[in-house]
Structures are given as C-alpha cells and as structure tokens.
Scaffold this active site. Sequence first.
Site, PDB file in Angstrom:
ATOM      1  N   HIS A 172       0.832  -1.218   0.000  1.00 49.20           N
ATOM      2  CA  HIS A 172       0.000   0.000   0.000  1.00 49.20           C
ATOM      3  C   HIS A 172       0.865   1.266   0.000  1.00 49.20           C
ATOM      4  CE1 HIS A 172      -4.104   1.769   1.388  1.00 49.20           C
ATOM      5  NE2 HIS A 172      -3.407   2.659   0.707  1.00 49.20           N
ATOM      6  N   HIS A 209       1.504   5.132  -1.999  1.00 56.33           N
ATOM      7  CA  HIS A 209       1.088   6.179  -2.941  1.00 56.33           C
ATOM      8  C   HIS A 209       2.328   6.852  -3.508  1.00 56.33           C
ATOM      9  CE1 HIS A 209      -3.214   5.988  -1.922  1.00 56.33           C
ATOM     10  NE2 HIS A 209      -2.793   5.666  -0.723  1.00 56.33           N
ATOM     11  N   LEU A 210       2.440   6.827  -4.835  1.00 55.53           N
ATOM     12  CA  LEU A 210       3.639   7.376  -5.475  1.00 55.53           C
ATOM     13  C   LEU A 210       3.379   8.680  -6.246  1.00 55.53           C
ATOM     14  CD1 LEU A 210       5.406   4.079  -6.682  1.00 55.53           C
ATOM     15  CD2 LEU A 210       6.050   5.531  -4.754  1.00 55.53           C
ATOM     16  N   ARG A 211       2.224   9.120  -6.446  1.00 54.00           N
ATOM     17  CA  ARG A 211       1.933  10.485  -6.983  1.00 54.00           C
ATOM     18  C   ARG A 211       2.373  10.775  -8.406  1.00 54.00           C
ATOM     19  NH1 ARG A 211      -1.508  10.271  -3.049  1.00 54.00           N
ATOM     20  NH2 ARG A 211      -0.766  10.953  -1.020  1.00 54.00           N
ATOM     21  N   ASN A 233      -4.360   6.052  -7.453  1.00 49.68           N
ATOM     22  CA  ASN A 233      -5.062   7.343  -7.371  1.00 49.68           C
ATOM     23  C   ASN A 233      -4.151   8.513  -7.727  1.00 49.68           C
ATOM     24  OD1 ASN A 233      -3.606   7.087  -4.933  1.00 49.68           O
ATOM     25  ND2 ASN A 233      -5.078   8.304  -3.775  1.00 49.68           N
ATOM     26  N   ASP A 282      -8.586   2.950  -4.214  1.00 52.92           N
ATOM     27  CA  ASP A 282      -8.124   3.520  -2.942  1.00 52.92           C
ATOM     28  C   ASP A 282      -7.935   5.031  -2.984  1.00 52.92           C
ATOM     29  OD1 ASP A 282      -7.138   3.472  -0.221  1.00 52.92           O
ATOM     30  OD2 ASP A 282      -5.207   3.955  -1.093  1.00 52.92           O
ATOM     31  N   HIS A 295     -10.872   0.327   0.163  1.00 52.73           N
ATOM     32  CA  HIS A 295     -10.788   1.394   1.166  1.00 52.73           C
ATOM     33  C   HIS A 295     -12.205   1.518   1.726  1.00 52.73           C
ATOM     34  CE1 HIS A 295      -9.783   5.758   2.315  1.00 52.73           C
ATOM     35  NE2 HIS A 295     -11.079   5.671   2.473  1.00 52.73           N
ATOM     36  N   HIS A 321      -5.973  -0.773   5.231  1.00 51.73           N
ATOM     37  CA  HIS A 321      -5.835   0.042   6.453  1.00 51.73           C
ATOM     38  C   HIS A 321      -7.006  -0.071   7.432  1.00 51.73           C
ATOM     39  CE1 HIS A 321      -8.103   2.608   3.781  1.00 51.73           C
ATOM     40  NE2 HIS A 321      -7.050   3.114   3.170  1.00 51.73           N
ATOM     41  N   ASP A 349       0.529   2.460   3.812  1.00 54.97           N
ATOM     42  CA  ASP A 349      -0.293   3.554   3.277  1.00 54.97           C
ATOM     43  C   ASP A 349       0.545   4.839   3.174  1.00 54.97           C
ATOM     44  OD1 ASP A 349      -2.358   5.017   2.204  1.00 54.97           O
ATOM     45  OD2 ASP A 349      -3.575   5.069   4.023  1.00 54.97           O
TER      46      ASP A 349
HETATM   47  O1  DOR Z   1      -4.806   9.139   4.268  1.00 56.91           O
HETATM   48  C1  DOR Z   1      -4.962   8.757   3.135  1.00 56.91           C
HETATM   49  N1  DOR Z   1      -4.229   9.246   2.126  1.00 56.91           N
HETATM   50  N2  DOR Z   1      -5.895   7.844   2.899  1.00 56.91           N
HETATM   51  C2  DOR Z   1      -6.216   7.466   1.648  1.00 56.91           C
HETATM   52  O2  DOR Z   1      -7.058   6.621   1.505  1.00 56.91           O
HETATM   53  C3  DOR Z   1      -5.564   8.097   0.481  1.00 56.91           C
HETATM   54  C4  DOR Z   1      -4.258   8.636   0.835  1.00 56.91           C
HETATM   55  C5  DOR Z   1      -3.716   9.589  -0.203  1.00 56.91           C
HETATM   56  O3  DOR Z   1      -3.782   9.278  -1.394  1.00 56.91           O
HETATM   57  O4  DOR Z   1      -3.196  10.631   0.192  1.00 56.91           O
HETATM   58 ZN    ZN Z   2      -7.115   4.234   1.572  1.00 56.19          ZN
END
Ligand code: DOR
Ligand code: ZN
Length: 437
Positions: free
Chosen positions: A62, A64-66, A96, A154, A181, A234, A307
């Site tokens: 889990h 997030h790489l942006r 996302n 997510d 999620h 999470h 996460d």
């Molecule tokens: O805290 C979070 N940040 N929860 C999420 O489900 C998405 C994530 C994000 O992409 O920043």
């Molecule tokens: Zn999430």
Amino acid sequence: MAKLTLIRGGRVIDPSQNLDEMVDLWLEGNRVLGTEPIPGAVPDRTIDATGLIVCPGLIDVHVHLREPGNEEDETIATGADAALAGGWTTIVSMPNTRPPIDTPAAVEFVILQAKRAGKAIVLPSACVSKNRAGEELAELGKLYEAGAVAFTDDGAPISHAGLMRRALEYSRMFDVPIFQHCQVNELTAGAVMNEGDVSLRLGLIGMPPVAEEIMVARDIMLAELTGGHVHIQHLSTARSVELVREGKARGVRVSAEACPHHISLTDENLAKFDSNFKMNPPLRTARDVEAVIQGIVDGTIDLIATDHAPHSPEKKNRELDQAPFGILGLETMLPIVRQTLIEPALMTWPEVIAKLTIEPAKLIRVEQYKGHLKPGAEASVTLIDPDRAWTIDVADFRSKSINTPYQGWSVQGRAVATIVCGEVRYLLDPHRETMMA
Ligand code: DOR
Ligand code: ZN
C-alpha cells in the site's frame, strides 16, 4: 557466470520455511542459492551480517507514489528510493494518481518508470472503476495482462454495491484481489478525524467508526456471495477486526492489512491540530488500537502495510481541515513496529517478518518467487539491525515529502542493507561490503 554473493554471519529469518538460524546465505545473480555451505566457492561479494537479521526483502502492498500528476509530492523514483531506505524491496503502487491508473498504458508507464529508477521493484495496482469514478468497471482483464497485481479505487471506496459485486466476480477469473478502502461517504462528509470524545472536545467533525465497519461488513458479504477475494485496506477499528475474524471463520475469502500509525498513535494525538496526524481512515481510540494489535497478533490481520501518502509541505501545512489526508510510512515502519509489537513482547521478529514478506507475497500471488529465501527465489533480501538506535529526522528522508508524525522520535531498529535481485541498492554501513578483486 552469475555473480556469487555471500551474506555472512547473520540471523537468517524466513518465516515461509520456519527458518531462524545463524547461517550464511548465498545468492547467485538474481536468485537465492540457499544456506547450505558450498565447498570451494569463492564469493564475488561478501556482506558482513554480524549482529543483523537477514530476511526476505520486505513487501509493502500500500504505497502512494503520486506520479503521474503530483510529482511535487513524490515521484516513482523518490518513493521507490524511500522504500529501499525503509527495507522494502517491492512495493505496490496505488492508482489514485492524476490521471488515475485505469488503462494498460498507464500500468505500463508505472512499471517502466520504476525500472528506469532502479530502486525498489514497483508492482502497480490499477483502478476498479474507469477514471476512479465509481460508475463503470475498468477493463480488469487488460489491466491484469499489463501487470496490475490488484484492483482498487483507494483514496476512495467502491461505494456502489453492484459495482463491487461485479468487480469481485470478474477478478476471480484472474485470481486478483480487490483492495477496498472501506468508508461510507455519506457518514464522513466534512470530517477530519475520528468521531468520539476527542473530536467533541476539540470541536472537530469526526468520522464514526461505523462508516468503516458497515463497508467491511458489506464487502465480506459480497465476497461470500461471489467467491471473490476482498482485501480490507488500512483496517482501523475494533469492530472491523471482529468482522474480519467472523468472516474468516466462515471461510470467506477476506484478508486485511493494518498500518503502523493505527497501532502506535490515537486520536488524542490530534490535540495540537497538527496535520501530520491527519489521515484516512483516521487515528482511533486506545481501545481500537488494542483490538487492531490483537488482530495482528492472532492472525485476523494478515499483514502490515504503510499507506505511505506523501503530500508536499505547501499542502500539508494548511489548517487541519484544509490539509489533505495522509502521512509518510516507508522510512519509519520498522522502528514503529518494533516499538509497538516486539518491545512489549506481543510478537517475535519471525512473526512480524511473516507479515512483511510471505503474507504480502501471497496476497498479490507472487509467492512462487518473492517473500521467501528458498533456493531459486528472487534474490531480494533485507538486512535489519534490530536494536540500532537512531532519531527519525525528515532531513534524512529520501521521500520528496516530510509529512511524518514521528519527527524527532528516538527509536530502535533499522534496515541497514537492501538487496534487490542480487544488487545492493541500499547500504547504510559501507564497511560491511567486501568485493573480491
Ligand atoms: O490518508 C490517506 N491518504 N488515505 C487514503 O485513503 C488516500 C491517501 C492519499 O492518497 O493521500
Ligand atoms: Zn485508503
């Protein structure tokens, strides 16, 4: 001939084979050779693992790489580099981004960028719904063929029960899990934290625990109906743990992950209105923390994932209600888990390492070659100094962002070497490596 690497004198822990022994580990090229002595063999490279744990490369499902779209927060390269420093050799990226990862070309882009970076291996997850809009099913088969290891929207839940049902049905064809999620949006509008005594006292709008629990319950029922595999991301409340426990007891294909912050912090931490304690799902009460820990200990919760959710200071430094949800996780997991689970003797290192290696490997169906150190496995190995004392400092982070709640914490336990496919890609103490001429 492929290069021989000898990792010498460490405590080799591989939960997949119940291995916990002081032995040498041999790698040949990008494969594990094994722990048996090899008469006459001369290694090309020796790594001194004295005093260290040697375990399969850690896998975070889990992250997030942006990239694409928000490279000011993180890029695939900086995130995968932060992963190495945290001891992770493989990470699953969340879709996302902007645009979201909902086409085969987008999945291939992530894989290509990760290969270019040459840091941790990135296995992408892809959207369940087109444009993450929650309306129309994405082309799951094509996304799978392009390399997606999981489907998820997510950042947002799959709210539509019919869509979730169909996603679970289709995903069975490729044996790919749906990561959910869990959040009923109608119950969380405007909220910034957990709903309870603390939110009342601080005068902040809260998310009630049932907003998560209702969807956990619904999706366990839909998994039961369809025979699909739902993975609860999470998980954060006591009742969610109970629901997963009951579902598993009934034989439903449900798995769950918990994050380091949900077992080490509570909603009381928001008393200073610091946005580094704001994430979704939010920090809950001490009672929830205890229940989630119990769920990890008894196996209800299969694995630990971070996460990791980078946001640039510019965004994160806004007022609490304006700041985005999410905190960093890749570079702080090991000491936080050590402090929360190992120090109080709730779990042993082998038990914790199982939740960071073989369990995540099974979840994303790569246990044939990842998540263990059996002969022939991918030569991805993490070396951990279990008691090394250090101070968490964002100035040392490889991530592009600095939104951690753990800044300044004095901790113990750290990854000191991270080997990916036979290459040493992270080495904190250079003196441990010796190359043969
Ligand atoms: O805290 C979070 N940040 N929860 C999420 O489900 C998405 C994530 C994000 O992409 O920043
Ligand atoms: Zn999430």
